[in-house]
Design an enzyme around this catalytic site. Structure first.
Site, PDB file in Angstrom:
ATOM      1  N   CYS A 111      42.631  45.409  56.073  1.00 38.77           N
ATOM      2  CA  CYS A 111      42.748  46.702  54.928  1.00 38.77           C
ATOM      3  C   CYS A 111      42.588  47.779  55.686  1.00 38.77           C
ATOM      4  CB  CYS A 111      41.633  46.457  53.808  1.00 38.77           C
ATOM      5  SG  CYS A 111      41.550  44.886  52.876  1.00 38.77           S
ATOM      6  N   HIS A 255      40.718  53.374  50.929  1.00 35.39           N
ATOM      7  CA  HIS A 255      41.584  51.903  50.790  1.00 35.39           C
ATOM      8  C   HIS A 255      40.637  51.521  49.122  1.00 35.39           C
ATOM      9  CE1 HIS A 255      42.322  47.751  50.704  1.00 35.39           C
ATOM     10  NE2 HIS A 255      41.059  47.511  50.996  1.00 35.39           N
ATOM     11  N   ASN A 285      43.282  45.408  44.884  1.00 29.86           N
ATOM     12  CA  ASN A 285      43.120  45.463  46.342  1.00 29.86           C
ATOM     13  C   ASN A 285      44.458  44.897  46.989  1.00 29.86           C
ATOM     14  OD1 ASN A 285      42.720  45.249  49.183  1.00 29.86           O
ATOM     15  ND2 ASN A 285      40.527  44.632  48.573  1.00 29.86           N
TER      16      ASN A 285
HETATM   17  O1  UT7 Z   1      39.245  45.379  50.978  1.00 31.18           O
HETATM   18  C1  UT7 Z   1      38.265  44.908  51.669  1.00 31.18           C
HETATM   19  C2  UT7 Z   1      37.917  43.656  51.350  1.00 31.18           C
HETATM   20  N1  UT7 Z   1      37.406  43.450  49.745  1.00 31.18           N
HETATM   21  C3  UT7 Z   1      36.308  44.091  49.480  1.00 31.18           C
HETATM   22  O2  UT7 Z   1      35.845  44.964  50.000  1.00 31.18           O
HETATM   23  C4  UT7 Z   1      35.699  43.469  48.346  1.00 31.18           C
HETATM   24  C5  UT7 Z   1      34.101  43.411  48.185  1.00 31.18           C
HETATM   25  N2  UT7 Z   1      33.535  42.785  47.263  1.00 31.18           N
HETATM   26  C6  UT7 Z   1      33.608  43.091  45.957  1.00 31.18           C
HETATM   27  O3  UT7 Z   1      34.406  43.580  45.501  1.00 31.18           O
HETATM   28  C7  UT7 Z   1      32.685  42.199  45.092  1.00 31.18           C
HETATM   29  O4  UT7 Z   1      31.417  41.667  46.016  1.00 31.18           O
HETATM   30  C8  UT7 Z   1      33.163  41.181  44.094  1.00 31.18           C
HETATM   31  C9  UT7 Z   1      34.193  41.858  43.227  1.00 31.18           C
HETATM   32  C10 UT7 Z   1      33.940  40.024  44.840  1.00 31.18           C
HETATM   33  C11 UT7 Z   1      32.005  40.428  43.271  1.00 31.18           C
HETATM   34  O5  UT7 Z   1      31.254  41.458  42.692  1.00 31.18           O
HETATM   35  P1  UT7 Z   1      29.591  41.243  42.670  1.00 31.18           P
HETATM   36  O6  UT7 Z   1      29.221  42.316  41.899  1.00 31.18           O
HETATM   37  O7  UT7 Z   1      29.323  41.507  44.098  1.00 31.18           O
HETATM   38  O8  UT7 Z   1      29.318  40.163  41.917  1.00 31.18           O
HETATM   39  P2  UT7 Z   1      28.399  38.733  42.488  1.00 31.18           P
HETATM   40  O9  UT7 Z   1      29.036  38.053  43.578  1.00 31.18           O
HETATM   41  O10 UT7 Z   1      27.153  39.424  42.747  1.00 31.18           O
HETATM   42  O11 UT7 Z   1      28.193  37.906  41.267  1.00 31.18           O
HETATM   43  C12 UT7 Z   1      27.308  38.455  39.894  1.00 31.18           C
HETATM   44  C13 UT7 Z   1      27.506  37.355  38.955  1.00 31.18           C
HETATM   45  C14 UT7 Z   1      27.416  35.884  39.287  1.00 31.18           C
HETATM   46  O12 UT7 Z   1      26.766  35.175  38.467  1.00 31.18           O
HETATM   47  P3  UT7 Z   1      25.168  34.972  38.481  1.00 31.18           P
HETATM   48  O13 UT7 Z   1      24.857  34.373  39.666  1.00 31.18           O
HETATM   49  O14 UT7 Z   1      24.512  36.385  38.247  1.00 31.18           O
HETATM   50  O15 UT7 Z   1      25.123  34.222  37.131  1.00 31.18           O
HETATM   51  C15 UT7 Z   1      28.723  35.455  39.715  1.00 31.18           C
HETATM   52  O16 UT7 Z   1      28.694  33.994  39.949  1.00 31.18           O
HETATM   53  O17 UT7 Z   1      28.696  37.700  38.433  1.00 31.18           O
HETATM   54  C16 UT7 Z   1      29.568  35.959  38.551  1.00 31.18           C
HETATM   55  N3  UT7 Z   1      30.727  36.138  38.954  1.00 31.18           N
HETATM   56  C17 UT7 Z   1      31.858  36.411  38.090  1.00 31.18           C
HETATM   57  N4  UT7 Z   1      31.844  36.065  36.837  1.00 31.18           N
HETATM   58  C18 UT7 Z   1      33.083  36.430  36.175  1.00 31.18           C
HETATM   59  C19 UT7 Z   1      31.289  36.213  40.386  1.00 31.18           C
HETATM   60  N5  UT7 Z   1      32.672  36.521  40.324  1.00 31.18           N
HETATM   61  C20 UT7 Z   1      33.112  36.320  39.049  1.00 31.18           C
HETATM   62  C21 UT7 Z   1      34.226  36.483  38.153  1.00 31.18           C
HETATM   63  N6  UT7 Z   1      34.331  36.541  36.715  1.00 31.18           N
HETATM   64  N7  UT7 Z   1      35.224  36.584  38.747  1.00 31.18           N
END
Ligand code: UT7
Length: 367
Positions: A111, A255, A285
């Site tokens: 990225c 980005h 993204n």
């Molecule tokens: O371009 C450079 C590379 N990419 C990035 O920079 C992206 C970096 N990361 C992110 O954007 C975020 O970490 C994500 C969007 C991937 C995830 O968001 P988050 O706020 O970090 O969520 P999380 O992984 O902490 O998950 C929170 C909750 C979890 O449930 P519990 O354990 O709290 O019950 C996940 O299982 O949300 C759940 N969850 C989802 N729910 C619905 C994780 N993914 C999803 C989903 N839909 N797609």
């Protein structure tokens, strides 16, 4: 001193869209969660190769700059998803455009690719090697998405953006237009947070590669934290090198990884949302393509004025990061337009994703 000034900009977004509602049919997710956590509502899924997107973005950027392909000294393509390992996308573009006088190569900094490419071009222009350079960021990321895995498939989209950089003799010292400072960095010890083992996106499904090798391995939470720190620290260093502070910045074009990453990183920098450009909502993204597409959209939205101080900043797999501080030139309107379009398609998004879903099905035996 000769500086690298952006004189042309273009983008190419394929027409078929994958909405959050579509994703609800593919994995356990929902529109509210995706939009709240990422700022994304939809992303594009390409029916053509990434090289086709790159070519159209390039033709549009060249028309915008009022240049012809033989005017180019160099074509540099930043991509994490090149069509082939060899020949490079850049040489395929050189051939298609008929840019016979241009050197051509690809660069992969995930990225951060467009920022790394801009830094490379800046060095080449300042050293006098090149005067007119085409930089393209192009991605066909859906190839690495397992749409039954909600941890990563909601984020990424396809697209391409391009910029023309030209050498400008800066006769007015500090106030001259062009790239003023650069910061680049990498931390290979964290490379395991984003991994794709196979290379080459030509065709679907992939020729002979097992699905576990082509699928993105992604540790989202870890990446989130590193990204916020990486972007804020890098932009700060680039500003220091330019002899500036956050107060001098007119617009940050980051980005587009995740709206929350952008918000946290720019808050750390002390830059309020009004001075930050965000267009992630309907693109997702798009890795190396995101900043050149955002430059195009920011200009179209009237967010850049002649002489503005603009900061480009990115973070990506590797892990890599980088920032550019530049002073925009006198022109914010295109000199010309290229009327070409991608070949039309009647395919629905589910038609386009069917081979992808079939390909990754063995990774989900219980689904
Ligand atoms: O371009 C450079 C590379 N990419 C990035 O920079 C992206 C970096 N990361 C992110 O954007 C975020 O970490 C994500 C969007 C991937 C995830 O968001 P988050 O706020 O970090 O969520 P999380 O992984 O902490 O998950 C929170 C909750 C979890 O449930 P519990 O354990 O709290 O019950 C996940 O299982 O949300 C759940 N969850 C989802 N729910 C619905 C994780 N993914 C999803 C989903 N839909 N797609």
């Amino acid at each position: 001193m000769q500086r690298a000034v952006i004189t042309g900009w273009g983008k190419c977004v394929p027409p078929v869209r994958l909405t959050n509602a579509d994703l609800e049919r593919l994995c356990d997710t929902d529109d509210d969660w995706i939009f709240e956590r990422t700022g994304i509502r939809s992303r594009a899924i390409s029916h053509v190769e990434g090289t086709d997107l790159a070519e159209l973005a390039a033709r549009r950027a060249l028309a915008c700059a009022g240049l012809e392909p033989p005017d180019l000294d160099l074509i540099l393509v930043a991509s994490t998803t090149p069509e082939l390992l060899c020949p490079s996308v850049a040489t395929m573009i050189q051939e298609r455009l008929g840019a016979a006088n241009a050197a051509a190569f690809d660069l992969n900094a995930a990225c951060s690719g467009f920022v790394y490419a801009t830094a490379t071009v800046t060095g080449m222009i300042e050293s006098g090697f090149a005067n007119r350079v085409l930089v393209i960021g192009a991605e066909k990321l859906h190839i690495a998405m397992d749409y039954r895995d909600r941890s990563h498939c909601i984020l990424f989209g396809d697209g391409a953006g391009a910029a023309v950089y030209e050498a400008s003799e800066s006769t007015d010292g500090e106030s001259g237009a062009g790239v003023i400072s650069v910061d680049l960095g990498a931390d290979g010890t964290k490379g395991g947070t984003m991994v794709v083992q196979a290379m080459g996106t030509r065709g679907e499904p992939y020729g002979g590669q097992p699905p576990e090798k082509t699928r993105l391995h992604f540790e989202g939470q870890a990446v989130f934290k590193i990204a916020v720190q990486g972007i804020a620290g890098s932009a700060m260093r680039a500003l220091e090198r330019a002899g500036m502070t956050a107060d001098d910045v007119d617009l940050v074009i980051p980005h587009q990884a995740n709206a929350r990453i952008i918000e946290s990183a720019t808050r750390r920098l002390g830059i309020e949302p009004e001075r930050v450009f965000v267009n992630i909502e309907h693109l997702g993204n798009t890795a190396a393509a995101s900043i050149p597409m955002a430059i195009h959209d920011a200009l179209q939205a009237g967010r850049i004025a002649p002489g503005d101080i603009v900061v480009l900043t990115a973070f990506g797999g590797g892990v890599t990061w980088g920032s550019i501080v530049l002073r925009w030139g006198y022109r914010t309107e295109p000199l010309g337009t290229h009327e070409g379009e991608l070949p039309p398609t009647d395919a629905t998004v589910f038609d386009l994703l069917q081979s992808n879903l079939d390909f990754y099905a063995p990774l989900h035996p219980d689904a």
